[in-house]
Design a protein around this motif. Structure first.
Motif, short mmCIF file in Angstrom:
data_model
loop_
_atom_site.label_atom_id
_atom_site.label_comp_id
_atom_site.label_asym_id
_atom_site.label_seq_id
_atom_site.Cartn_x
_atom_site.Cartn_y
_atom_site.Cartn_z
N TRP A 173 43.74 44.54 39.38
CA TRP A 173 42.69 43.93 38.56
C TRP A 173 41.36 44.65 38.78
CZ3 TRP A 173 43.70 41.40 34.47
CH2 TRP A 173 44.80 40.54 34.39
N LEU A 174 41.09 44.98 40.02
CA LEU A 174 39.84 45.67 40.34
C LEU A 174 39.75 47.00 39.60
CD1 LEU A 174 37.44 44.99 42.16
CD2 LEU A 174 38.52 46.35 43.97
N ILE A 231 41.15 40.30 29.68
CA ILE A 231 40.68 39.73 30.95
C ILE A 231 39.87 40.76 31.73
CG2 ILE A 231 41.44 38.84 33.18
CD1 ILE A 231 43.88 37.64 31.65
N ALA A 232 40.36 42.00 31.76
CA ALA A 232 39.65 43.05 32.49
C ALA A 232 38.27 43.29 31.87
CB ALA A 232 40.46 44.34 32.47
N GLY A 233 38.20 43.28 30.55
CA GLY A 233 36.90 43.45 29.90
C GLY A 233 35.93 42.36 30.27
N GLN A 234 36.42 41.12 30.29
CA GLN A 234 35.53 40.00 30.67
C GLN A 234 35.12 40.10 32.13
OE1 GLN A 234 35.28 39.39 27.81
NE2 GLN A 234 36.70 37.97 26.81
N GLY A 235 35.98 40.69 32.94
CA GLY A 235 35.67 40.82 34.36
C GLY A 235 34.47 41.70 34.65
N GLY A 285 39.95 33.42 29.97
CA GLY A 285 39.81 34.86 30.11
C GLY A 285 38.61 35.29 30.92
N LEU A 286 37.44 34.71 30.64
CA LEU A 286 36.24 35.06 31.39
C LEU A 286 36.38 34.66 32.85
CD1 LEU A 286 33.25 35.97 31.54
CD2 LEU A 286 32.61 33.63 30.89
N CYS A 287 36.83 33.45 33.09
CA CYS A 287 36.95 32.97 34.47
C CYS A 287 37.99 33.80 35.25
CB CYS A 287 37.32 31.50 34.47
SG CYS A 287 37.08 30.68 36.07
N ALA A 288 39.09 34.15 34.60
CA ALA A 288 40.12 34.94 35.27
C ALA A 288 39.58 36.32 35.65
CB ALA A 288 41.35 35.07 34.38
N GLY A 289 38.92 36.98 34.70
CA GLY A 289 38.39 38.30 34.99
C GLY A 289 37.34 38.28 36.08
N MET A 290 36.44 37.30 36.03
CA MET A 290 35.40 37.21 37.05
C MET A 290 35.97 36.83 38.41
SD MET A 290 32.04 35.62 35.16
CE MET A 290 31.08 36.08 36.63
N ALA A 291 36.90 35.88 38.41
CA ALA A 291 37.50 35.45 39.67
C ALA A 291 38.28 36.59 40.32
CB ALA A 291 38.41 34.25 39.44
#
Length: 515
Positions: free
Chosen positions: A17-18, A164-168, A193-199
């Motif tokens: 994910w990183l 998800i990666a984009g939102q991250g 999506g936003l929460c998953a990417g950020m988390a």
């Protein structure tokens, strides 16, 4: 990119994910948004509050990040087929803008409940729009039909690793912008999506940061999934927070969130409306309900936990607000902030009783007064009072009215009273002769008492409708028991007030509905 580590070898790890987030090409269309301090909120909440301003994106929402990351990841053959997206508005704008940037043909399916401002924005970006159903689930069925019929590629608003990666990248910016410790980040959740990417990003780099997901009480699909241990559909979702009106959390987002979210906070409409006002007072920006959701959750969390001295970040996720919703939001914000109390009070129907009741309230600012003469025994008053001391003052007012001998009920938390009863205090006033007037008087403490002390001691008041909408002048419709023989004396007393007024006794609308 698929839900595996990129080569199909297994589920994506934290390092996967990183890498995906670091490589997401969002800055072809998105901008790095500010991380603004919120000094007023910080002082009120006893913590250092930061606002991550995703409302400042070109489409006024973070959704541009994930949408473009997904579109950019499509193979040439997929781009040639065109794309379709299902969205309540913000993802739709992101896909439309990204498709225009990349030269792709796009169809957007939106629920018919989507705010007009979002529909117009998508149309301006050149995408074809179809409106289908009242919810995201209804629109999604139509989107699937288009995929089958036209062979287009579905660009999912949240349940896709590339999205998800984009939102991250929001989290990537956040850590680069903030110096020092971050204790907790509050993130709104619709499909996740936003929460998953950020988390995924935050927990990979600093597991000590607390991730608090915030959902509307009437659309808490992540909370339901965590309780069930798997994504489950909600029976029904509320539409006020249209950007988060999702019936079921995504499969991919749930797998990311179940291991990384520390807790879920749910908040109601009144708290969200109060947060919209907070953000306006802090930034002079009007965000949409989903945009204020995280801050509403932060305030509720601080109140519940008693946390102080912490560094807290709230994501302002969007600002696509329909102007015609502002009246409703203003109305509800007072309740959400414990700034208004609403009471139903029974008083004797006799001359001077209305004035005595107002004196019992004292110099408090009255936000609403609705009264209509019914019979010769008792009168019913629907009254709103501005609070400075919150719940404690509300209880103090209740106790004071009861001690003064009034039969009363506290309707502050009564949904029907707030939404409907306040507009229904009316009807025929009996057989007595009546004169009706419109007044405007300055919104200052004591203006209402001046009005009643001048007129209420001599004239029976048969009707009184007043609502303070934060204007410079209060607007009142009042009725007095007076026949033709009394009119000269009544007008003389009214003239003594010095307020603007106009007689409306012959107004056809009042004749029809008041009798």
């Amino acid at each position: 990119m698929d839900a595996t580590g990129g080569d199909g070898a297994g589920p994506m790890t934290g390092d996967d994910w990183l890498r995906a987030i670091l490589r997401a090409p969002v800055y072809d269309v998105a901008r790095q948004t500010a991380l603004d301090p919120a000094p007023r909120l910080s002082a009120r909440l006893g913590n250092t509050v930061w606002l991550k301003r995703e409302d400042l994106q070109p489409i006024f929402s973070f959704k541009i990040r994930g949408a473009y990351a997904k579109l950019a990841a499509l193979a040439p053959e997929e781009r040639a087929r065109g794309v379709v997206a299902v969205s309540a508005g913000n993802h739709a704008q992101g896909v439309a803008l990204g498709a225009r940037q990349l030269g792709l043909d796009a169809v957007i399916v939106m629920p018919v409940t989507t705010p007009a401002i979002k529909i117009a924005a998508v149309q301006a970006l050149g995408a074809r729009i179809e409106l289908a159903g009242d919810s995201y689930a209804d629109a999604a069925r139509r989107g699937a039909e288009i995929v089958r019929a036209e062979g287009r590629v579905m660009v999912h608003p949240f349940d896709d690793p590339a999205t998800i990666a984009g939102q991250g990248t929001v989290a990537m910016e956040l850590l680069a912008q903030h110096r020092g410790r971050i204790d907790a980040v509050f993130v709104p959740v619709g499909g996740g999506g936003l929460c998953a990417g950020m988390a995924a990003y935050l927990k990979a780099l600093d597991p000590a940061i607390r991730i608090v997901a915030v959902e509307p009480e009437d659309a808490a699909c992540l909370a339901a999934a965590l309780e069930a241990g798997r994504p489950v559909p909600l029976d029904q979702v509320g539409l006020f927070v249209d950007g988060c009106a999702v019936r079921q959390i995504g499969d991919v987002t749930f797998e990311v969130l179940r291991e990384r979210v520390d807790e879920v906070v749910t908040v109601g409409v009144d708290r969200i409306c109060a947060a919209i006002r907070d953000i306006f007072e802090e930034t002079r920006t009007v965000v949409e309900p989903a945009g204020a959701l995280a801050l509403a959750g932060m305030k509720a969390w601080v109140a519940r936990t008693g946390t102080s001295g912490a560094d807290l970040v709230s994501i302002l996720s969007g600002a696509n607000m329909n102007f015609d919703r502002l009246g409703h939001i203003t109305e509800r914000a007072e309740i959400g902030e414990n700034a208004e109390a609403i009471f139903g009070v029974t008083i004797p129907e006799e001359r001077g009783s209305f004035l005595r009741f107002c004196r019992s309230i004292g110099k408090r600012a009255v936000t609403e007064f609705n009264y209509r003469h019914r019979d010769d025994a008792r009168a019913q008053i629907f009254v709103g009072i501005q609070l400075k001391g919150g719940l404690a003052e509300r209880r103090e007012i209740s106790a004071g009215l009861r001690a003064a001998g009034y039969a009363m009920e506290d309707y502050t938390e009564n949904e029907v009273a707030r939404l409907h009863v306040r507009h229904l205090v009316g009807g025929g006033g009996g057989a007595r002769a009546e004169r009706l007037f419109r007044f405007e008087f300055p919104e200052r403490p004591g203006a209402l008492l001046d009005f009643l002390e001048t007129l209420g001691t001599r004239w029976d008041i048969t009707l009184f409708h007043y609502r303070n909408r934060a204007a410079a002048y209060g607007r009142v419709l009042a009725g007095f028991a007076a026949g033709p023989e009394d009119e000269a004396a009544l007008l003389a007393d009214i003239d003594r007030l010095g307020f603007w007024y106009r007689q409306e006794s012959d107004n056809p609308a009042l004749r029809q509905f008041l009798g």
